[in-house]
Write an enzyme that holds these catalytic residues in place. Structure first.
Site, PDB file in Angstrom:
ATOM      1  N   HIS A 150       5.023  21.526  34.745  1.00 47.85           N
ATOM      2  CA  HIS A 150       3.648  21.069  34.517  1.00 47.85           C
ATOM      3  C   HIS A 150       2.798  21.073  35.782  1.00 47.85           C
ATOM      4  O   HIS A 150       3.287  20.705  36.850  1.00 47.85           O
ATOM      5  CB  HIS A 150       3.661  19.628  33.995  1.00 47.85           C
ATOM      6  CG  HIS A 150       4.302  19.452  32.662  1.00 47.85           C
ATOM      7  ND1 HIS A 150       4.049  20.276  31.591  1.00 47.85           N
ATOM      8  CD2 HIS A 150       5.191  18.515  32.198  1.00 47.85           C
ATOM      9  CE1 HIS A 150       4.748  19.856  30.544  1.00 47.85           C
ATOM     10  NE2 HIS A 150       5.452  18.802  30.876  1.00 47.85           N
ATOM     11  N   ASP A 193      15.781  22.155  29.746  1.00 46.49           N
ATOM     12  CA  ASP A 193      15.182  21.126  30.634  1.00 46.49           C
ATOM     13  C   ASP A 193      16.187  20.204  31.328  1.00 46.49           C
ATOM     14  O   ASP A 193      15.965  18.992  31.427  1.00 46.49           O
ATOM     15  CB  ASP A 193      14.190  20.258  29.832  1.00 46.49           C
ATOM     16  CG  ASP A 193      12.984  21.030  29.337  1.00 46.49           C
ATOM     17  OD1 ASP A 193      12.948  22.272  29.481  1.00 46.49           O
ATOM     18  OD2 ASP A 193      12.064  20.390  28.783  1.00 46.49           O
ATOM     19  N   HIS A 244       5.972  13.914  35.121  1.00 46.12           N
ATOM     20  CA  HIS A 244       7.342  14.451  35.206  1.00 46.12           C
ATOM     21  C   HIS A 244       7.282  15.957  35.417  1.00 46.12           C
ATOM     22  O   HIS A 244       6.340  16.630  34.988  1.00 46.12           O
ATOM     23  CB  HIS A 244       8.143  14.126  33.933  1.00 46.12           C
ATOM     24  CG  HIS A 244       7.554  14.745  32.696  1.00 46.12           C
ATOM     25  ND1 HIS A 244       6.521  14.167  31.984  1.00 46.12           N
ATOM     26  CD2 HIS A 244       7.828  15.914  32.053  1.00 46.12           C
ATOM     27  CE1 HIS A 244       6.199  14.947  30.974  1.00 46.12           C
ATOM     28  NE2 HIS A 244       6.961  16.031  30.983  1.00 46.12           N
ATOM     29  N   LYS A 286       7.869  26.397  31.221  1.00 47.38           N
ATOM     30  CA  LYS A 286       6.972  26.134  30.079  1.00 47.38           C
ATOM     31  C   LYS A 286       6.123  24.902  30.339  1.00 47.38           C
ATOM     32  O   LYS A 286       6.466  24.082  31.186  1.00 47.38           O
ATOM     33  CB  LYS A 286       7.805  25.945  28.804  1.00 47.38           C
ATOM     34  CG  LYS A 286       8.681  24.716  28.862  1.00 47.38           C
ATOM     35  CD  LYS A 286       9.553  24.577  27.630  1.00 47.38           C
ATOM     36  CE  LYS A 286      10.514  23.417  27.738  1.00 47.38           C
ATOM     37  NZ  LYS A 286       9.877  22.091  27.753  1.00 47.38           N
ATOM     38  N   ASP A 290      10.669  22.334  32.108  1.00 47.82           N
ATOM     39  CA  ASP A 290       9.334  21.808  31.938  1.00 47.82           C
ATOM     40  C   ASP A 290       8.649  22.058  33.282  1.00 47.82           C
ATOM     41  O   ASP A 290       9.256  21.817  34.335  1.00 47.82           O
ATOM     42  CB  ASP A 290       9.430  20.294  31.644  1.00 47.82           C
ATOM     43  CG  ASP A 290       8.586  19.855  30.474  1.00 47.82           C
ATOM     44  OD1 ASP A 290       8.105  20.710  29.722  1.00 47.82           O
ATOM     45  OD2 ASP A 290       8.406  18.626  30.314  1.00 47.82           O
ATOM     46  N   HIS A 332      -1.618  17.699  33.875  1.00 45.32           N
ATOM     47  CA  HIS A 332      -1.184  18.013  32.504  1.00 45.32           C
ATOM     48  C   HIS A 332      -1.598  16.934  31.501  1.00 45.32           C
ATOM     49  O   HIS A 332      -1.512  15.736  31.787  1.00 45.32           O
ATOM     50  CB  HIS A 332       0.341  18.213  32.452  1.00 45.32           C
ATOM     51  CG  HIS A 332       0.786  18.843  31.180  1.00 45.32           C
ATOM     52  ND1 HIS A 332       1.472  18.157  30.202  1.00 45.32           N
ATOM     53  CD2 HIS A 332       0.602  20.103  30.709  1.00 45.32           C
ATOM     54  CE1 HIS A 332       1.708  18.984  29.180  1.00 45.32           C
ATOM     55  NE2 HIS A 332       1.197  20.167  29.472  1.00 45.32           N
ATOM     56  N   CYS A 392      12.365  18.433  23.327  1.00 48.65           N
ATOM     57  CA  CYS A 392      12.360  19.862  23.672  1.00 48.65           C
ATOM     58  C   CYS A 392      13.526  20.629  23.054  1.00 48.65           C
ATOM     59  O   CYS A 392      13.372  21.794  22.676  1.00 48.65           O
ATOM     60  CB  CYS A 392      12.293  20.021  25.188  1.00 48.65           C
ATOM     61  SG  CYS A 392      10.701  19.414  25.848  1.00 48.65           S
TER      62      CYS A 392
HETATM   63 ZN   LIG Z   1       6.760  17.629  29.734  1.00 47.11          ZN
END
Ligand SMILES: [Zn+2]
Length: 231
Positions: A54, A11, A97, A122, A52, A58, A174
């Site tokens: 999203h 990330d 984010h 992800k 990340d 989310h 993460c």
């Molecule tokens: Zn996140």
């Protein structure tokens, strides 16, 4: 025979790393030189970067829940993805984010991205948090079902990987869950502590306790195992 080594860069995206990112982690940019040296390493045969990734709706965004604040608010999250709605856990809420295809979701342009073999996206299922690149917070492996684009365990096994080194952001989220899942999947797993930064810097000691229990080895940049990768 020498072990086959993979690197997972977790990330290192604009929103987490850049000072103007929406969930900027203090000191994240300081990790870039070491991460680039690892990406350049010829001793590491397979290099993965995770994102990340999203949707705007989310579950982890405070803005999607009435009256909730980022960082300080929590909600009850249910395991709908796993078909077990009665299974619940506390979920911390964050500022919006890494929304798919926005500037905030881009990997840092300072990284040697040409060396990356695989990009994992992800956290794409709006119903569940996914800190680990291997599975969501309930342990569901959702590759092909919308949560993540690849089965990372399968990808690493395809490459006959023995050892996995993990760096990136954030150490207490993460990186933490990705490393624990790598160890659980049977890889000899290392976290390079100089290559991570935490949302809460004082949480690192507890994270390291979890690593001991989970069979993850924490190493420093100056230690031989890391230096031998950087030669
Ligand atoms: Zn996140």
């Amino acid at each position: 025979m020498a072990s086959k080594i993979a690197l997972i860069v977790v990330d290192m995206q604009h929103d987490f790393c850049h000072p103007q990112g929406s969930l900027s982690v203090s000191g994240a940019m300081e990790c870039v030189p070491l991460v680039n040296r690892l990406l350049d390493s010829r001793k590491i045969s397979y290099k993965v970067a995770t994102k990340d990734w999203h949707p705007q709706n989310h579950i982890s965004f405070a803005s999607n829940h009435d009256g909730k604040e980022p960082f300080t608010s929590f909600i009850q999250m249910s395991n709908h993805v796993g078909g077990k709605p009665d299974e619940k856990m506390q979920q911390r809420l964050w500022p919006d984010h890494c929304v798919q295809k926005t500037k905030g979701s881009e990997l840092l342009s300072e990284l040697h991205l040409g060396k990356v073999d695989l990009i994992i996206e992800k956290g794409s299922d709006e119903r569940v948090e996914m800190y680990s690149a291997f599975s969501d917070s309930f342990g569901n492996m959702t590759a092909g079902r919308g949560g993540v684009n690849y089965d990372l365990t399968a990808k690493l096994k395809e490459q006959s990987i023995d050892d996995v080194y993990v760096v990136g952001i954030a150490g207490d989220y993460c990186v933490n869950y990705t490393a624990l899942d790598a160890a659980k999947a049977g890889f000899k797993t290392y976290v390079i502590e100089d290559g991570q930064r935490c949302v809460s810097a004082d949480s690192w000691k507890d994270v390291c306790q979890g690593f001991i229990k989970g069979g993850v080895t924490v190493v420093g940049e100056q230690e031989h195992v890391v230096q031998s990768l950087l030669e």
